[in-house]
Design a protein around this motif. Sequence first.
Motif, mmCIF file in Angstrom:
data_model
loop_
_atom_site.group_PDB
_atom_site.id
_atom_site.type_symbol
_atom_site.label_atom_id
_atom_site.label_comp_id
_atom_site.label_asym_id
_atom_site.label_seq_id
_atom_site.Cartn_x
_atom_site.Cartn_y
_atom_site.Cartn_z
ATOM 1 N N LYS A 121 -1.777 -6.096 3.249
ATOM 2 C CA LYS A 121 -1.160 -4.810 2.870
ATOM 3 C C LYS A 121 -0.832 -4.803 1.390
ATOM 4 O O LYS A 121 -0.584 -3.769 0.796
ATOM 5 C CB LYS A 121 0.165 -4.631 3.634
ATOM 6 C CG LYS A 121 0.032 -4.007 4.987
ATOM 7 C CD LYS A 121 1.356 -3.439 5.507
ATOM 8 C CE LYS A 121 2.554 -4.336 5.358
ATOM 9 N NZ LYS A 121 2.492 -5.539 6.214
ATOM 10 N N TYR A 143 -1.222 -5.547 -2.707
ATOM 11 C CA TYR A 143 -2.184 -5.618 -3.795
ATOM 12 C C TYR A 143 -1.557 -6.399 -4.938
ATOM 13 O O TYR A 143 -0.357 -6.322 -5.174
ATOM 14 C CB TYR A 143 -2.530 -4.215 -4.298
ATOM 15 C CG TYR A 143 -3.160 -3.327 -3.251
ATOM 16 C CD1 TYR A 143 -2.411 -2.356 -2.604
ATOM 17 C CD2 TYR A 143 -4.512 -3.464 -2.915
ATOM 18 C CE1 TYR A 143 -2.987 -1.540 -1.649
ATOM 19 C CE2 TYR A 143 -5.085 -2.637 -1.967
ATOM 20 C CZ TYR A 143 -4.322 -1.677 -1.336
ATOM 21 O OH TYR A 143 -4.882 -0.860 -0.397
ATOM 22 N N HIS A 166 0.799 -1.222 0.000
ATOM 23 C CA HIS A 166 0.000 0.000 0.000
ATOM 24 C C HIS A 166 0.830 1.268 0.000
ATOM 25 O O HIS A 166 0.643 2.152 -0.843
ATOM 26 C CB HIS A 166 -0.922 -0.022 1.220
ATOM 27 C CG HIS A 166 -1.842 1.150 1.291
ATOM 28 N ND1 HIS A 166 -3.028 1.219 0.593
ATOM 29 C CD2 HIS A 166 -1.746 2.321 1.959
ATOM 30 C CE1 HIS A 166 -3.622 2.365 0.840
ATOM 31 N NE2 HIS A 166 -2.878 3.061 1.664
ATOM 32 N N ASN A 167 1.755 1.376 0.951
ATOM 33 C CA ASN A 167 2.517 2.620 1.059
ATOM 34 C C ASN A 167 3.320 2.912 -0.198
ATOM 35 O O ASN A 167 3.437 4.056 -0.628
ATOM 36 C CB ASN A 167 3.477 2.565 2.261
ATOM 37 C CG ASN A 167 2.712 2.700 3.557
ATOM 38 O OD1 ASN A 167 1.614 3.235 3.571
ATOM 39 N ND2 ASN A 167 3.263 2.193 4.630
#
Lengths: 732, 226
Positions: free
Chosen positions: A726, A728, A683-684
Amino acid sequence: MSNQKKRNFQIEAFKHRVVVDPKYADKTWQILERAIHQIYNQDASGLSFEELYRNAYNMVLHKFGEKLYTGFIVTMTAHLKEKSKLIEAAQGGSFLEELNKKWNEHNKALEMIRDILMYMDRTYIESTKKTHVHPMGFSLWRDNVVHFTKIHTRLLNTLLDLVQKERTGEVIDRGLMRSVIKMFMDLGESVYQEDFEKPFLDASSEFYKVESQEFIESCDCGDYLKKAEKRLTEEIDRVAHYLDPKSEEKITSVVEKEMIANHMQRLVHMENSGLVYMLLHDKYEDLGRMYNLFRRVTNGLLTVRDVMTSHLREMGKQLVTDPEKSKDPVEFVQRLLDERDKYDKVISTAFGNDKTFQNALNSSFEHFINLNARSPEFISLFVDDKLRKGLKGFVDVDVEVILDKVMMLFRYLQEKDVFEKYYKQHLAKRLLSGKTVSDDAERSLIVKLKTECGYQFTSKLEGMFTDMKTSEDTMRGFYGSHPELSEGPTLIVQVLTTGSWPTQPAVPCNLPAEVSVLCEKFRSYYLGTHTGRRLTWQTNMGTADIKALFGKGQKHELNVSTFQMCVLMLFNNADRLSYKEIEQATEIPASDLKRCLQSLACVKGKNVIKKEPMSKDIGEEDSFYVNEKFTSKFYKVKIGTVVAQKETEPEKQETRQRVEEDRKPQIEAAIVRIMKSRKILDHNNIIAEVTKQLQPRFLANPTEIKKRIESLIERDFLERDSTDRKLYRYLA
Amino acid sequence: RNRSQPSSFTSSSATDLFRSASSKGSSSSKGMDRIDHLFNHYANRSSSQIIDPEGIEELCSNLEVPHTDVRILMLAWKMKAEKQGYFTLEEWRRALKAMRADTISKLKKALPELEKEVRRPSNFADFYVYAFRYCLTEEKQKSIDIETICQLLDIVLGSTFRAQVDYFVDYLKIQNDYKVINMDQWLGFYRFCNEISFPDMSNYNPELAWPLILDNFFEWMREKQA
């Protein structure tokens, strides 16, 4: 012993020891001892160097080297002890002179003695690894004179006193100073450092501590810096004249620390004379001085830069958030440019074009320009103003300069896509009203934007220019194939490609008969050569030139908007018309119609129509008639204006909304691009990558990015990893 | 018909095939009979061999379980029932055989055991996903409207995460951003209940990959707590 006994020719090896009379050594030594005395007493002229040398030589040869060496040391020591008493007895100023004199004498004597004892130096001393004569001479001087308790401190204090005197403006004997201090240097680096340099630095530190405190209480920043610079120069000068060059760095460090580093904050922040004052008043000399002094100390420039940055940000913030200043967009941008020029000049004149300062300037501007959400719009309006009339009379080179400056501001914008939207709108208006001052300038700016942002940014804009050109050709073709139309009203059509121009809803209206006939002819001509296309008249964007004849015979040519033309032409067939009649006949939407009537009837100097009642606003019960008494000193009267204006609130909201809508697909495209190449990403990292990719256009909002990710998950472009949520994953 | 061995069949009805193929002994085929018989009782209203919503309602009242009770949903899960409101014979057989119930009273007695089985952590996640899918009634439907979700949350998680469910349902009802909830958000909430301490939510970080709706819920909760 000049006569040599005759020997046999056979030379035998010298095997047996020569028996020497022990008294011989004593006698020889006495000769030498006496000689040393004489040398010290400046009474050496009568001595034979050769004889003395030979005596010394013989002593060493006959293994009396030790006696010679010891004797030399004892004799010299005794002499030096005597000398130091004499020196110590000297009063006041002559103390130093006496010391210097005796030192010179000692040096001279030492050299002579060294020469005489050279054989011992090279043989006995070498083999026994004892101290050589010359260095020993220095050590003895050091131990017996310089370190003589009664001299040691007094010497130092005398020297420091003189330095102090010189610092307070008195003239001192620099030659003497140099001589004495050279003595220290000759005695060895550690002697110089221990016995002079270190105390000197300590005393200097004290001195400057006190002085800087005095100055800072009594001077303003500029004056203080002048004084500091002067002191620095002085110290460097001092070193050059009578100190060891290696001391320069150390003493300048002391000055820098005491005068600058310790007072850095206070200086920079001094009210009415510190950095901010200097910046505001363009005090280049003072600023340059500050730069040169502060760069010598740790964090000096950092301090200056930080204060400059916060000043810039504060000033900038006030500038852009002041409602007064945002009233006139052109003024607003000009002010920004002026400020930037000002600080650019400061950096190039006073700060030596220091790159870190340039960066601070740029980051500050970038920070505060984006505090005002209307900056993109205003910059576009500024450009619009310049391209309409502001550049009239400017030479090409100057035009480039202004455009480059505008580009500089453009680069600071975070929301470049907002600028693009406005720029497109304004450009469209300029092109369609034929109000651009210089085609070259327009194209030059497009090229600059393309260089900055890539061709996608400008391809649509270029499309607009192409449309204009093509339309000219189309008109020529139209009139070429319809020569009978050269009598009667002239129609000029600009055919706009829908995707390239800012979208406007087509507004219907009934054109006057003579015009609509012409328009239809054009439509069939165009569609004849361009099958498959659809044309829609944008009646809200056109203009018309009408010849008018008024009651007293005044003839004028009126330049009006299409809507205004529709209204005015109605009065060819009626003297008086009500609002409702006009509305019905023209079918212009109410808000546009009201604006149109207002500009025709309520503006002083342009009221070709009169209204009853004579109120400011257009009411639906009003009636209108031609103003037969209309006058203007100009033949050509311009009534309709299609000048780009600052947007009203609702328009602004709409534009903002459209920009936000446009951003969504761009964010999604970025996400898909990134995930397609990375396949799996957390995500980050997605947020960071997407933000980076979109940064040339706008600053992406992490929440918005998250929304788009979720939308893509829903549409099965992406999925969350089943074990680590977290991550993808891209779904091909 | 009592059959003890597989018979050579002349009829080609599917039920015969099924029965004869799966019989293992007289007792089980008897049991199978009873299971089918029970099925038929509830399915007799519809023309096709299927228990419809009305039938389920009767079933519920016979089981003395409200038809909005989670145990019916659990039963559906056990059946792997595909269509909400309907049980096929195959699905019916599947569950009742596994639960060893061939009468209503046996079925009723087997419900607590079923509940325990479903609530086992290894099964519950599966059940949770199933519950969502079960409510997707239209073809290609991917989301469920807020009102249904609120009921579903209550049924499925109400007993284990009472507070979270109540607050979240409150929030869902007053927010305007979302009119429907998708599977991703549904799953996100389950993770939230399991991982985040409530109501302080001190270990929640909106900058991580939580669904946006939960970020908004978190903000809303924070504002309320302030």
